[in-house]
Design a protein around this motif. Structure first.
Motif, PDB file in Angstrom:
ATOM      1  N   THR A 122       0.847  -1.191   0.000  1.00 53.05           N
ATOM      2  CA  THR A 122       0.000   0.000   0.000  1.00 53.05           C
ATOM      3  C   THR A 122       0.885   1.244   0.000  1.00 53.05           C
ATOM      4  N   LEU A 162       1.322  -4.345   4.082  1.00 48.54           N
ATOM      5  CA  LEU A 162       0.318  -4.767   5.054  1.00 48.54           C
ATOM      6  C   LEU A 162       0.310  -6.300   5.029  1.00 48.54           C
ATOM      7  N   GLU A 192     -12.904 -11.948  13.089  1.00 50.72           N
ATOM      8  CA  GLU A 192     -13.477 -10.613  13.011  1.00 50.72           C
ATOM      9  C   GLU A 192     -12.998  -9.890  11.748  1.00 50.72           C
ATOM     10  N   SER A 193     -13.522  -8.698  11.560  1.00 52.13           N
ATOM     11  CA  SER A 193     -13.179  -7.915  10.380  1.00 52.13           C
ATOM     12  C   SER A 193     -11.670  -7.713  10.310  1.00 52.13           C
ATOM     13  N   ALA A 194     -11.136  -7.761   9.100  1.00 47.37           N
ATOM     14  CA  ALA A 194      -9.700  -7.553   8.830  1.00 47.37           C
ATOM     15  C   ALA A 194      -8.817  -8.715   9.282  1.00 47.37           C
ATOM     16  N   SER A 195      -9.425  -9.853   9.615  1.00 40.91           N
ATOM     17  CA  SER A 195      -8.599 -10.991  10.030  1.00 40.91           C
ATOM     18  C   SER A 195      -7.976 -11.710   8.833  1.00 40.91           C
ATOM     19  N   GLY A 196      -8.377 -11.332   7.619  1.00 32.48           N
ATOM     20  CA  GLY A 196      -7.746 -11.903   6.428  1.00 32.48           C
ATOM     21  C   GLY A 196      -8.565 -12.964   5.717  1.00 32.48           C
ATOM     22  N   LYS A 197      -9.844 -13.042   6.036  1.00 32.79           N
ATOM     23  CA  LYS A 197     -10.703 -14.078   5.435  1.00 32.79           C
ATOM     24  C   LYS A 197     -10.842 -13.888   3.925  1.00 32.79           C
ATOM     25  N   SER A 198     -11.236 -12.682   3.522  1.00 34.10           N
ATOM     26  CA  SER A 198     -11.442 -12.446   2.081  1.00 34.10           C
ATOM     27  C   SER A 198     -10.128 -12.548   1.313  1.00 34.10           C
ATOM     28  N   THR A 199      -9.051 -12.066   1.927  1.00 36.45           N
ATOM     29  CA  THR A 199      -7.749 -12.143   1.254  1.00 36.45           C
ATOM     30  C   THR A 199      -7.370 -13.609   1.025  1.00 36.45           C
ATOM     31  N   PRO A 234      -5.828  -8.427  -6.086  1.00 34.98           N
ATOM     32  CA  PRO A 234      -5.453  -7.289  -6.949  1.00 34.98           C
ATOM     33  C   PRO A 234      -3.948  -7.295  -7.211  1.00 34.98           C
ATOM     34  N   HIS A 279      -1.613  -5.252  -6.521  1.00 34.53           N
ATOM     35  CA  HIS A 279      -0.691  -4.816  -5.471  1.00 34.53           C
ATOM     36  C   HIS A 279      -0.587  -5.821  -4.317  1.00 34.53           C
ATOM     37  N   GLN A 319     -18.158 -11.190  -1.608  1.00 30.30           N
ATOM     38  CA  GLN A 319     -18.716 -10.482  -0.450  1.00 30.30           C
ATOM     39  C   GLN A 319     -19.719  -9.416  -0.873  1.00 30.30           C
ATOM     40  N   GLU A 360     -19.133 -14.140   3.051  1.00 31.23           N
ATOM     41  CA  GLU A 360     -20.184 -13.377   3.751  1.00 31.23           C
ATOM     42  C   GLU A 360     -21.452 -13.279   2.901  1.00 31.23           C
ATOM     43  N   LEU A 389      -0.961  -4.771  11.340  1.00 29.80           N
ATOM     44  CA  LEU A 389      -0.503  -5.672  10.274  1.00 29.80           C
ATOM     45  C   LEU A 389       0.659  -5.073   9.483  1.00 29.80           C
TER      46      LEU A 389
HETATM   47  P1  ATP Z   1     -14.105  -8.433   6.676  1.00 33.59           P
HETATM   48  O1  ATP Z   1     -14.756  -9.290   7.722  1.00 33.59           O
HETATM   49  O2  ATP Z   1     -14.191  -6.980   7.040  1.00 33.59           O
HETATM   50  O3  ATP Z   1     -14.534  -8.728   5.287  1.00 33.59           O
HETATM   51  P2  ATP Z   1     -11.656  -9.923   6.187  1.00 33.59           P
HETATM   52  O4  ATP Z   1     -11.355 -10.885   7.287  1.00 33.59           O
HETATM   53  O5  ATP Z   1     -12.260 -10.430   4.949  1.00 33.59           O
HETATM   54  O6  ATP Z   1     -12.521  -8.732   6.803  1.00 33.59           O
HETATM   55  P3  ATP Z   1      -9.578  -8.869   4.480  1.00 33.59           P
HETATM   56  O7  ATP Z   1     -10.504  -8.154   3.574  1.00 33.59           O
HETATM   57  O8  ATP Z   1      -8.919 -10.090   3.971  1.00 33.59           O
HETATM   58  O9  ATP Z   1     -10.272  -9.195   5.882  1.00 33.59           O
HETATM   59  O10 ATP Z   1      -8.483  -7.818   4.925  1.00 33.59           O
HETATM   60  C1  ATP Z   1      -7.330  -8.164   5.686  1.00 33.59           C
HETATM   61  C2  ATP Z   1      -6.468  -6.928   5.801  1.00 33.59           C
HETATM   62  O11 ATP Z   1      -5.981  -6.595   4.496  1.00 33.59           O
HETATM   63  C3  ATP Z   1      -7.189  -5.694   6.301  1.00 33.59           C
HETATM   64  O12 ATP Z   1      -6.311  -4.963   7.109  1.00 33.59           O
HETATM   65  C4  ATP Z   1      -7.537  -4.933   5.060  1.00 33.59           C
HETATM   66  O13 ATP Z   1      -7.592  -3.558   5.288  1.00 33.59           O
HETATM   67  C5  ATP Z   1      -6.384  -5.286   4.143  1.00 33.59           C
HETATM   68  N1  ATP Z   1      -6.816  -5.297   2.738  1.00 33.59           N
HETATM   69  C6  ATP Z   1      -7.814  -6.017   2.197  1.00 33.59           C
HETATM   70  N2  ATP Z   1      -7.935  -5.791   0.876  1.00 33.59           N
HETATM   71  C7  ATP Z   1      -6.967  -4.902   0.575  1.00 33.59           C
HETATM   72  C8  ATP Z   1      -6.543  -4.259  -0.641  1.00 33.59           C
HETATM   73  N3  ATP Z   1      -7.160  -4.517  -1.797  1.00 33.59           N
HETATM   74  N4  ATP Z   1      -5.514  -3.400  -0.576  1.00 33.59           N
HETATM   75  C9  ATP Z   1      -4.878  -3.138   0.593  1.00 33.59           C
HETATM   76  N5  ATP Z   1      -5.214  -3.699   1.764  1.00 33.59           N
HETATM   77  C10 ATP Z   1      -6.235  -4.574   1.762  1.00 33.59           C
END
Ligand code: ATP
Ligand code: MG
Length: 332
Positions: free
Chosen positions: A15, A20, A41-48, A58, A60, A96, A177, A275
């Motif tokens: 970023t 991160l 919880e939110s931002a734990s990295g599930k979607s990533t 993406p 980056h 999501q 989700e 992170l």
């Molecule tokens: P949520 O429950 O809010 O969907 P999550 O568990 O799916 O959260 P992620 O979306 O994987 O979490 O995000 C994990 C971390 O990576 C967070 O700190 C988020 O801000 C960061 N992040 C996610 N997508 C990007 C991105 N495209 N560019 C930069 N940082 C990202």
């Protein structure tokens, strides 16, 4: 048989403010026919994690380490066109934000027909019939296949995306989700839809949700993530009924709050993890009531507990058990 095997996956985002470290060594596997829950919880990295598995990160984002195998095939090594085929044919993704998956200027039925015909030799009439069947399967009026995405409510759009994702009877459904932001009755119906279709087609499910009650209802096995690491994983009943990680224990205390409309689900005191640096110890250490010296300096491995299908990453896992007993004693 193992369908999906994720080993030691690590992903960082580059970023403007620096790196991160969003996913830091995640491993789990899903067997044929298993419903697997990925929570945290939110931002734990599930979607990533999901996007890394599906090759949808993406530009980056950097996969620092790890492997992802689907039926023994290396998913990280696929070419974009191989991946494109795979995504429809074998792994379906329900993202999501459902709206992202739909083309606003094409009827929803047209989109399903197109998806089917890209991958299957099916006449227009047969593909249209299939689209209508899928609509009915997710509880939508088949007549509405001629409408455009904006004509549907959020809950209905989510069902359209589910219908589309299931068009080719995938072996694995990844749903990120799928019910967040929808009202509870619609949520239940959508979960029922996914389960019903998943049973009919005998596919496996990777369900990503922060909602433990949805996982309890839906999944056989689960991982709990925090700060891009797996804190605890195994059979759902083991993890949820007998958590051994203080973090999961704290989440479980927050469990009744899940019934509320309250979006702030986690009542574990303290700040979410930073992170911006790679974790050196346990990511939960700053918030953990049982943290010892080792926790700050040595990252705990996910280790199997001495009974079936339950693993935990915690240097002081036994404290989790004490904490649980204390909480149970206090409530009786
Ligand atoms: P949520 O429950 O809010 O969907 P999550 O568990 O799916 O959260 P992620 O979306 O994987 O979490 O995000 C994990 C971390 O990576 C967070 O700190 C988020 O801000 C960061 N992040 C996610 N997508 C990007 C991105 N495209 N560019 C930069 N940082 C990202
Ligand atoms: Mg997410």
């Amino acid at each position: 048989m193992t369908l999906l095997d994720v080993e030691d996956l690590a992903v960082r985002y580059e970023t403007r403010d620096g790196p991160l470290y969003s996913v830091n060594g995640v491993s789990f596997s899903i067997d044929d026919g298993v419903n697997y829950g990925l929570s945290g919880e939110s931002a734990s990295g599930k979607s990533t994690t999901a996007k890394a598995i599906l090759g949808l990160l993406p530009d980056h984002a950097v996969i620092e380490s790890g492997s992802v195998e689907f039926e023994g095939r290396d998913l990280l090594a696929l070419t974009p066109s191989q991946r494109q085929d795979m995504l429809w044919e074998e792994i379906a993704f329900i993202p999501q934000t459902a709206i992202d998956a739909l083309d606003p200027v094409m009827t929803v039925g047209g989109q399903i027909v197109q998806a089917i015909q890209t991958h299957r030799e099916l006449s227009d009439a047969n593909a249209r019939r299939r689209a209508r069947e899928l609509f009915e399967a997710v509880g939508l009026d088949a007549e509405r296949t001629d409408e455009y995405p904006h004509q549907f409510s959020a809950g209905m759009r989510q069902r359209v995306v589910i219908a589309m994702a299931l068009a080719l009877e995938p072996k694995l459904i990844v749903a990120d989700e799928p019910t967040t932001g929808l009202d509870v009755i619609v949520q239940d119906k959508i979960i029922d839809n996914i389960l019903q279709i998943q049973e009919e087609t005998d596919s496996s499910l990777l369900l990503i949700t922060h909602d433990m009650s949805v996982i309890a209802e839906t999944c056989d096995e689960m991982s709990v993530m925090y700060g891009g690491t797996v804190m605890e994983q195994g059979r759902v009943e083991n993890v949820l009924l007998n958590p051994a990680n203080p973090y999961t224990m704290g989440l479980k205390n927050a469990f009744p709050a899940l019934e509320d409309e309250d979006e702030d689900l986690v009542s574990v005191p303290g700040e979410p993890p930073n992170l911006e640096a790679e974790p050196t110890g346990c990511v939960f250490e700053p918030r953990c009531p049982f943290a010892s010296e080792a926790c700050a300096t040595r990252e705990p491995e996910v280790e199997a507990l001495p009974y079936r299908n339950h693993s935990v990453a915690c240097h002081n896992a036994e404290h989790g058990a004490w904490m649980r007993r204390d909480a149970e004693d206090a409530s009786t």
